[in-house]
Design a protein around this motif. Structure first.
Motif, mmCIF file in Angstrom:
data_model
loop_
_atom_site.group_PDB
_atom_site.id
_atom_site.type_symbol
_atom_site.label_atom_id
_atom_site.label_comp_id
_atom_site.label_asym_id
_atom_site.label_seq_id
_atom_site.Cartn_x
_atom_site.Cartn_y
_atom_site.Cartn_z
ATOM 1 N N ALA A 27 1.974 -6.367 3.621
ATOM 2 C CA ALA A 27 2.272 -5.561 4.752
ATOM 3 C C ALA A 27 1.104 -4.616 4.890
ATOM 4 O O ALA A 27 0.671 -3.845 3.940
ATOM 5 N N ASP A 28 0.351 -4.926 6.042
ATOM 6 C CA ASP A 28 -1.218 -3.987 6.329
ATOM 7 C C ASP A 28 -0.800 -2.884 6.928
ATOM 8 O O ASP A 28 -0.075 -2.897 8.064
ATOM 9 N N CYS A 29 -1.069 -1.885 6.302
ATOM 10 C CA CYS A 29 -0.536 -0.645 6.852
ATOM 11 C C CYS A 29 -2.081 0.134 7.467
ATOM 12 O O CYS A 29 -1.735 1.437 7.614
ATOM 13 N N GLY A 30 -2.857 -0.520 7.454
ATOM 14 C CA GLY A 30 -4.239 0.232 8.045
ATOM 15 C C GLY A 30 -5.045 0.360 6.961
ATOM 16 O O GLY A 30 -5.737 -0.533 6.439
ATOM 17 N N PRO A 31 -5.307 1.461 6.246
ATOM 18 C CA PRO A 31 -6.016 1.749 5.458
ATOM 19 C C PRO A 31 -5.901 0.942 4.075
ATOM 20 O O PRO A 31 -6.689 0.863 3.299
ATOM 21 N N PHE A 32 -4.470 0.649 3.898
ATOM 22 C CA PHE A 32 -4.310 -0.095 2.586
ATOM 23 C C PHE A 32 -3.053 -1.353 2.972
ATOM 24 O O PHE A 32 -2.393 -1.061 3.959
ATOM 25 N N ALA A 33 -3.033 -2.267 2.174
ATOM 26 C CA ALA A 33 -2.182 -3.332 2.397
ATOM 27 C C ALA A 33 -1.199 -3.429 1.095
ATOM 28 O O ALA A 33 -1.493 -3.132 -0.035
ATOM 29 N N VAL A 34 0.004 -3.573 1.640
ATOM 30 C CA VAL A 34 1.111 -3.432 0.278
ATOM 31 C C VAL A 34 1.514 -5.127 -0.172
ATOM 32 O O VAL A 34 1.815 -5.781 0.963
ATOM 33 N N THR A 35 1.477 -5.439 -1.131
ATOM 34 C CA THR A 35 1.768 -6.575 -1.618
ATOM 35 C C THR A 35 3.264 -6.728 -1.626
ATOM 36 O O THR A 35 3.922 -6.031 -2.514
ATOM 37 N N LEU A 36 3.797 -7.922 -0.708
ATOM 38 C CA LEU A 36 5.479 -8.154 -1.020
ATOM 39 C C LEU A 36 5.763 -8.967 -2.091
ATOM 40 O O LEU A 36 4.946 -10.094 -2.380
ATOM 41 N N SER A 58 5.023 5.810 -6.933
ATOM 42 C CA SER A 58 4.449 6.414 -8.061
ATOM 43 C C SER A 58 3.062 6.586 -8.278
ATOM 44 O O SER A 58 2.419 6.187 -7.030
ATOM 45 N N VAL A 59 2.792 7.800 -8.730
ATOM 46 C CA VAL A 59 1.423 8.416 -8.649
ATOM 47 C C VAL A 59 0.564 8.131 -9.557
ATOM 48 O O VAL A 59 1.255 8.480 -10.801
ATOM 49 N N GLY A 60 -0.706 8.147 -9.590
ATOM 50 C CA GLY A 60 -1.442 7.788 -10.924
ATOM 51 C C GLY A 60 -2.770 8.565 -10.707
ATOM 52 O O GLY A 60 -3.072 8.963 -9.451
ATOM 53 N N ARG A 61 -3.652 8.655 -11.489
ATOM 54 C CA ARG A 61 -4.751 9.358 -11.458
ATOM 55 C C ARG A 61 -5.976 8.717 -10.822
ATOM 56 O O ARG A 61 -6.509 8.858 -9.945
ATOM 57 N N ASP A 62 -5.958 7.326 -11.466
ATOM 58 C CA ASP A 62 -7.208 6.540 -10.772
ATOM 59 C C ASP A 62 -6.620 5.160 -10.026
ATOM 60 O O ASP A 62 -5.536 4.566 -10.605
ATOM 61 N N ALA A 63 -7.203 4.758 -9.080
ATOM 62 C CA ALA A 63 -6.901 3.572 -8.477
ATOM 63 C C ALA A 63 -7.160 2.464 -9.410
ATOM 64 O O ALA A 63 -8.129 2.397 -10.130
ATOM 65 N N GLU A 110 -5.296 -1.418 -11.328
ATOM 66 C CA GLU A 110 -4.240 -2.065 -11.517
ATOM 67 C C GLU A 110 -2.864 -1.578 -11.342
ATOM 68 O O GLU A 110 -1.994 -2.270 -10.513
ATOM 69 N N THR A 111 -2.447 -0.679 -11.987
ATOM 70 C CA THR A 111 -1.097 -0.159 -11.796
ATOM 71 C C THR A 111 -1.069 0.794 -10.383
ATOM 72 O O THR A 111 0.035 0.616 -9.883
ATOM 73 N N HIS A 112 -2.022 1.416 -9.967
ATOM 74 C CA HIS A 112 -1.707 2.071 -8.753
ATOM 75 C C HIS A 112 -2.931 1.682 -7.585
ATOM 76 O O HIS A 112 -3.943 2.295 -7.888
ATOM 77 N N PRO A 113 -2.647 0.691 -7.006
ATOM 78 C CA PRO A 113 -3.724 0.008 -6.286
ATOM 79 C C PRO A 113 -4.145 0.814 -5.042
ATOM 80 O O PRO A 113 -5.425 0.593 -4.349
ATOM 81 N N VAL A 114 -3.429 2.066 -4.463
ATOM 82 C CA VAL A 114 -3.731 2.619 -3.339
ATOM 83 C C VAL A 114 -4.396 3.805 -3.681
ATOM 84 O O VAL A 114 -3.940 4.718 -4.202
ATOM 85 N N ALA A 115 -5.782 3.767 -3.284
ATOM 86 C CA ALA A 115 -6.474 5.219 -3.498
ATOM 87 C C ALA A 115 -6.124 6.145 -2.377
ATOM 88 O O ALA A 115 -6.180 5.839 -1.177
ATOM 89 N N THR A 116 -5.913 7.318 -2.781
ATOM 90 C CA THR A 116 -5.234 8.422 -1.631
ATOM 91 C C THR A 116 -5.908 9.578 -2.009
ATOM 92 O O THR A 116 -6.628 9.781 -3.208
ATOM 93 N N GLU A 117 -5.636 10.726 -1.305
ATOM 94 C CA GLU A 117 -6.273 12.170 -1.481
ATOM 95 C C GLU A 117 -4.939 12.899 -1.572
ATOM 96 O O GLU A 117 -4.129 12.773 -0.522
#
Lengths: 285, 383
Positions: free
Chosen positions: B255-264, B292-297, B299-306
């Motif tokens: 599912a391509d959300c623009g800045p990132f895509a989510v694997t279904l 869920s939120v993690g520190r670094d983009a 394997e576990t948290h694939p989407v980088a955000t701010e």
């Protein structure tokens, strides 16, 4: 551009309000208002000579001569009774009928509702004297001239617009949920109206009734033209003493006392209801 | 005590349709909520059940009796109004006794009943006071007592708690639910507060623009919302709804959300037949607690955000994250995210739980695919 003087600092205590002059104004207004009335009342208790003298007399021996003359020789109490009956009956009818009309205007949304209430208001805009002759003719035809029912009918009709307008506003201030709640509890519409809405409206209705009563009691123009002997009310009766070349001032004074005293007493007694009724809806919970 | 049946209920005010085709079957003793934003027709529906408003068409039955166009007094219902509808010229006792007096009960019976109800609602001390002298919480109790005192078939409540402060509301929720279950009278409760509905209801009817969107248990409404509107109306903070485009990625649907895509999840894609929607624009929904939120983009948290803003609520931390123009709210327990940065602008990473992703049709808002982990309720279905 104005600059602010920043060297000024606050005084140690809040500035004292000096409003003494307000009282001076109030007292002046009171004197201007009440002195003439006081003088009329005093005249009513003078004898003929004292009342007629050119120099005003502040100190005199009170006498009830003028009252005796009015009550026993002129039989003014029958006029008094006429006034009382007409005022009470027309107040009762106009408030009762007007109440339902106001309720309908306040509660039901029907086509032309605003037109109806405006039409009701226009009835008060017209000077009553403009329809004096037509009404005289109507009364003559219906044989209502110089009868109490005739006057009651006329005054009821005259006061209705006022009642409707006053009460419509007050009914609007009473939320519909009171009636709805009562209806859900098992009341019919009329039971809900009588047991819930009316008690809540009582102060407003009382205030309106007091106003209507005063207006009916003092009505002069129609009473003069439509009554002669049987149904003559106080205002035209008193008029008789204030015209002519030889005015008996003490009799006139006594007559004024007789016509105003009931109203003043009445309003003094009802003051609380009057004020609470007029302010209802303003003070909301 | 009785069941309530509503069929094809419709109400028009002039050209405006306030309630459109409402069909409800409420079982005996059920606590059912009408939930929706203001102006959705929920209060009008309730007023039609009460008989304060006459339907344009449709049919209402209480205990099998057709009451559609009956006056309120013939319906045997009890009602609490939004601002209580207490008579301010009567004492509390008079107010509670009123429905009984109307029915001509004798004085002793009235006093007994009012006393009993006052005890249940803990307002015995207030019985001789006038409504003006009571606090909002007490007024509320009196209004409910007035409803309870009747042996009504159905109780109706029109946003009775909207005037209470948050704390009192919390107390009343538990109490009201308890009383409803103790008394066992079928109750319809109108509210715009999803929390009230979720916490107290046996079943919830979600309404919008005069129509019923869904009629189901709170859990089902929450886990399997029928439309995007239901999904975003229920739950606090709201479900994240993102515009997305389905496309085929390397080995899986994305599912391509623009800045990132989510694997279904592949199984889920198959179960919902999403493969044939390849290339379609859809709306993706995910609740904050499933991000869920993690520190670094990685394997576990694939989407980088701010970090856009940080809202601690005590036990939980709300991170509002931004990735490009897409904003996502997350909800995590305080301990879990204690080590993460909390100043705006901190770089963080997030992950969408693939088991809790919903897809909605962007045109009519209908749910295309429920989250894989959600289960339909085994209990009786909706209308």
């Amino acid at each position: 551009m104005a600059t602010i003087d920043t060297t000024i600092t606050s005084p140690d205590a809040p500035p004292v309000q000096r409003n003494g002059w307000v009282y001076a104004v109030i007292i002046a207004v009171c004197v201007v208002n009440f002195l003439p009335y006081l003088w009329v009342v005093m005249t009513g208790f003078m004898d003929g000579a004292a009342a007629a003298s050119r120099a005003p007399q502040w100190i005199f021996t009170p006498t009830l001569d003028a009252f005796r003359y009015l009550i026993f020789e002129k039989g003014i109490m029958s006029n008094f009774m006429n006034s009382l009956i007409v005022a009470l009956c027309s107040t009762f009818f106009s408030v009762t009928i007007g109440m339902f009309c106001a309720y309908a205007l306040a509660r039901y949304d029907f086509i032309g509702r605003d037109d109806v209430s405006f039409w009701v208001l226009t009835n008060r805009m017209m000077p009553p004297v403009a329809v004096l002759i037509p009404i005289f003719v109507i009364f003559q035809t219906l044989k209502l001239l110089d009868t109490l029912p005739g006057l009651i009918l006329l005054y009821t009709a005259m006061q209705l617009p006022f009642v409707v307008w006053m009460l419509t506003g007050y009914f609007r201030d009473i939320p519909r949920r009171y009636e709805e709640s009562a209806m859900v509890d098992g009341d019919t519409w009329f039971q809900a109206f009588r047991k819930v809405t009316l008690p809540l409206m009582m102060p407003s209705i009382t205030a309106t009734a007091i106003f209507v009563m005063i207006l009916s009691w003092n009505e002069f123009a129609f009473a003069t033209f439509l009554t002669s002997t049987n149904a003559k009310t106080m205002p035209p009766a008193i008029m008789a003493y204030s015209i002519g070349a030889d005015i008996e001032w003490n009799v006139l004074g006594a007559a004024v006392v007789l016509i105003t005293a009931p109203l003043i007493l009445f309003v003094l007694v009802m003051q609380r209801q009057l004020i609470s009724g007029l302010s209802q809806g303003v003070v909301k919970k | 005590m009785a069941d309530l049946q509503i069929a094809g209920l419709m109400k028009q005010f002039g050209g405006f349709t306030a309630v459109n085709d409402v069909n409800i079957t409420v079982h005996d003793g059920e606590f059912v909520f009408l939930l929706g934003p203001s102006g959705c027709g929920k209060t009008t529906t309730l007023r039609m059940i009460a008989g304060l408003e006459m339907p344009t068409s449709g049919r209402i039955e209480i205990a099998g009796r057709n009451v559609t166009f009956l006056r309120p007094r013939h319906r045997n219902i009890g009602m609490v109004f939004q601002d209580y509808g207490l008579y301010r010229h009567m004492t509390v006792f008079g107010n509670i006794a009123y429905p009984l007096e109307v029915r001509g009960l004798d004085k002793r019976a009235i006093a007994d009943k009012v006393g009993a109800v006052a005890k249940t609602m803990q307002i015995t001390d207030a019985l001789q006071k006038k409504p003006d002298q009571l606090s909002a919480g007490q007024l509320q109790r009196v209004a409910i007592a007035r409803m309870l005192v009747r042996d009504a078939d159905v109780f109706l409540m029109d946003e009775p708690m909207s005037h209470l402060d948050a704390q009192l509301r919390g107390q009343m929720r538990a109490e009201l639910r308890h009383i409803q279950k103790t008394v066992g009278v079928t109750t319809i409760f109108v509210t715009h507060d999803q929390l009230e509905a979720m916490t107290m209801a046996d079943r919830i009817i979600v309404m919008k623009d005069g129509r019923m969107l869904q009629f189901a248990t709170p859990r089902e409404i929450f886990e399997r919302p029928a439309t995007e509107f239901v999904a975003s109306f229920v739950g606090e903070p709201q479900m994240n709804i993102l515009d997305c485009t389905l496309r085929r990625g390397d080995g899986a649907m994305l599912a391509d959300c623009g800045p990132f895509a989510v694997t279904l999840d592949a199984g889920w894609v198959r179960a919902n037949g999403l493969a044939k929607r390849d290339g379609q624009k859809l709306r993706l929904g995910i609740r904050p607690e499933h991000v869920s939120v993690g520190r670094d983009a990685g394997e576990t948290h694939p989407v980088a955000t701010e970090l856009y803003s940080f809202e601690p609520t005590g036990a939980e931390n709300l991170y509002v994250l931004r990735s490009g123009s897409v904003q996502v709210t997350t909800r995590t327990s305080t301990t879990e995210t204690a080590h993460l940065g909390k100043t705006e602008g901190t770089r963080l990473a997030m992950r969408f739980d693939p088991n809790w992703i919903y897809l909605f049709d962007p045109d009519d808002g209908r749910t295309i695919a429920y989250a894989a982990a959600s289960r339909p309720d085994a209990a009786e279905d909706a209308a």
